[in-house]
Design a protein around this motif. Structure first.
Motif, PDB file in Angstrom:
ATOM      1  N   GLU A   1       5.640   1.442  -8.416  1.00  0.00           N
ATOM      2  CA  GLU A   1       5.520   1.312  -6.964  1.00  0.00           C
ATOM      3  C   GLU A   1       6.900   1.418  -6.302  1.00  0.00           C
ATOM      4  O   GLU A   1       7.447   0.419  -5.832  1.00  0.00           O
ATOM      5  CB  GLU A   1       4.873  -0.028  -6.591  1.00  0.00           C
TER       6      GLU A   1
ATOM      7  N   GLY B   1      -5.011   1.285 -15.519  1.00  0.00           N
ATOM      8  CA  GLY B   1      -5.736   0.864 -14.331  1.00  0.00           C
ATOM      9  C   GLY B   1      -6.013  -0.622 -14.387  1.00  0.00           C
ATOM     10  O   GLY B   1      -5.763  -1.278 -15.403  1.00  0.00           O
TER      11      GLY B   1
ATOM     12  N   THR C   1       0.836  -1.196   0.000  1.00  0.00           N
ATOM     13  CA  THR C   1       0.000   0.000   0.000  1.00  0.00           C
ATOM     14  C   THR C   1       0.875   1.250   0.000  1.00  0.00           C
ATOM     15  O   THR C   1       1.824   1.345   0.776  1.00  0.00           O
ATOM     16  CB  THR C   1      -0.906   0.025   1.249  1.00  0.00           C
TER      17      THR C   1
ATOM     18  N   VAL D   1       2.402   0.190 -14.057  1.00  0.00           N
ATOM     19  CA  VAL D   1       2.437   0.368 -12.606  1.00  0.00           C
ATOM     20  C   VAL D   1       3.816   0.835 -12.176  1.00  0.00           C
ATOM     21  O   VAL D   1       4.842   0.334 -12.658  1.00  0.00           O
ATOM     22  CB  VAL D   1       2.079  -0.948 -11.875  1.00  0.00           C
TER      23      VAL D   1
ATOM     24  N   THR E   1      -7.762  -6.639  -8.675  1.00  0.00           N
ATOM     25  CA  THR E   1      -7.318  -6.465  -7.299  1.00  0.00           C
ATOM     26  C   THR E   1      -8.246  -7.206  -6.332  1.00  0.00           C
ATOM     27  O   THR E   1      -7.791  -7.736  -5.317  1.00  0.00           O
ATOM     28  CB  THR E   1      -7.247  -4.972  -6.927  1.00  0.00           C
TER      29      THR E   1
ATOM     30  N   ALA F   1      -3.403   9.005  -1.233  1.00  0.00           N
ATOM     31  CA  ALA F   1      -3.778   9.676  -2.478  1.00  0.00           C
ATOM     32  C   ALA F   1      -2.903   9.252  -3.654  1.00  0.00           C
ATOM     33  O   ALA F   1      -3.171   9.604  -4.800  1.00  0.00           O
ATOM     34  CB  ALA F   1      -3.702  11.187  -2.302  1.00  0.00           C
ATOM     35  N   THR F   2      -1.859   8.501  -3.375  1.00  0.00           N
ATOM     36  CA  THR F   2      -0.930   8.083  -4.421  1.00  0.00           C
ATOM     37  C   THR F   2      -1.411   6.786  -5.066  1.00  0.00           C
ATOM     38  O   THR F   2      -1.643   5.798  -4.381  1.00  0.00           O
ATOM     39  CB  THR F   2       0.482   7.876  -3.842  1.00  0.00           C
ATOM     40  N   SER F   3      -1.539   6.794  -6.357  1.00  0.00           N
ATOM     41  CA  SER F   3      -1.942   5.592  -7.078  1.00  0.00           C
ATOM     42  C   SER F   3      -0.719   4.947  -7.718  1.00  0.00           C
ATOM     43  O   SER F   3       0.148   5.642  -8.263  1.00  0.00           O
ATOM     44  CB  SER F   3      -2.957   5.929  -8.178  1.00  0.00           C
ATOM     45  N   PRO F   4      -0.631   3.617  -7.680  1.00  0.00           N
ATOM     46  CA  PRO F   4       0.478   2.956  -8.366  1.00  0.00           C
ATOM     47  C   PRO F   4       0.315   2.945  -9.881  1.00  0.00           C
ATOM     48  O   PRO F   4       1.273   2.670 -10.602  1.00  0.00           O
ATOM     49  CB  PRO F   4       0.428   1.530  -7.810  1.00  0.00           C
ATOM     50  N   TRP F   5      -0.883   3.260 -10.368  1.00  0.00           N
ATOM     51  CA  TRP F   5      -1.161   3.152 -11.801  1.00  0.00           C
ATOM     52  C   TRP F   5      -0.656   4.380 -12.543  1.00  0.00           C
ATOM     53  O   TRP F   5      -0.900   5.514 -12.145  1.00  0.00           O
ATOM     54  CB  TRP F   5      -2.651   2.972 -12.049  1.00  0.00           C
TER      55      TRP F   5
END
Length: 203
Positions: free
Chosen positions: A111, A28, A14, A109, A178, A19-23
């Motif tokens: 991360e 998506g 996580t 992605v 997911t 607010a941070t998206s890995p995409w």
């Protein structure tokens, strides 16, 4: 090489900032999950991916391995080959992403908080290319999980059943991949525990 403790300890993927998206922008998770019966062509797909990656990166490839369900003979899987690529520094995207993009891969992605993981996808053959650094314990875990399933038919059958059930539930709920992974989570960790013990990593 990661330590024993690092291999058996799962780092939360996580992001530190909710607010941070890995995409990557415009990408998506895909909705719905297709589980296909085992297919020997997946091994050929892997070799094609290897050729694409090595042709693009040359000696910048520190490791490549076929992981995930398509790497286990007799196991049903999403018809997408999962491949772990090890590079010197996954955060240095300029060193490998442009070359892979020229070979047909697309970055989906990013991360950096999770072992520096990047995910690039290839359309034909369909592949998920997971990029990690040389000290990432995730690469070791993937290999242990694969080898355990290859050698243990009971857990292979258990995992096959759970995959089919998770896919059916995810599709019925019109959810994305997911949700599918969350439904498998407990059994995946259960299988990992047996694999860790067999490898002498836990008591």
């Amino acid at each position: 090489m990661p330590t024993r403790e690092q291999i058996v300890t799962f780092l939360d993927d996580t992001p530190p900032d909710p607010a941070t998206s890995p995409w990557v922008a415009g990408r998506g998770p895909e909705r719905g999950v297709e589980i296909a019966e085992p297919d020997d062509v997946w091994a050929t797909w892997y070799l094609d991916v290897v050729a694409h990656v090595r042709g693009a990166l040359g000696l910048r490839v520190l490791g490549l391995q076929h992981v995930g369900s398509t790497s286990v003979r007799g196991l049903p899987a999403k018809p997408v080959v999962d491949v772990d690529l090890t590079v010197a520094d996954p955060d240095d995207e300029d060193a490998y992403v442009p070359a892979l993009e020229r070979a047909g891969f697309v970055l989906h992605v990013r991360e950096p908080w999770w072992y520096g993981h990047r995910l690039l996808r290839h359309p034909a053959p369909r592949a998920n290319l997971h990029v990690f650094g040389p000290d990432s314990p995730e690469v070791w875990r993937h290999r242990l999980f694969r080898d355990w399933l290859r050698g243990n038919p009971d857990d292979r059958a258990l995992y096959a059943r759970v995959k089919r059930e998770a896919a059916a539930a995810t599709n019925d709920a019109d959810e994305d991949g997911t949700a599918y992974n969350r439904r498998k989570h407990a059994v995946v960790r259960e299988i990992y525990a047996r694999a860790f013990a067999a490898a002498g990593l836990t008591g």
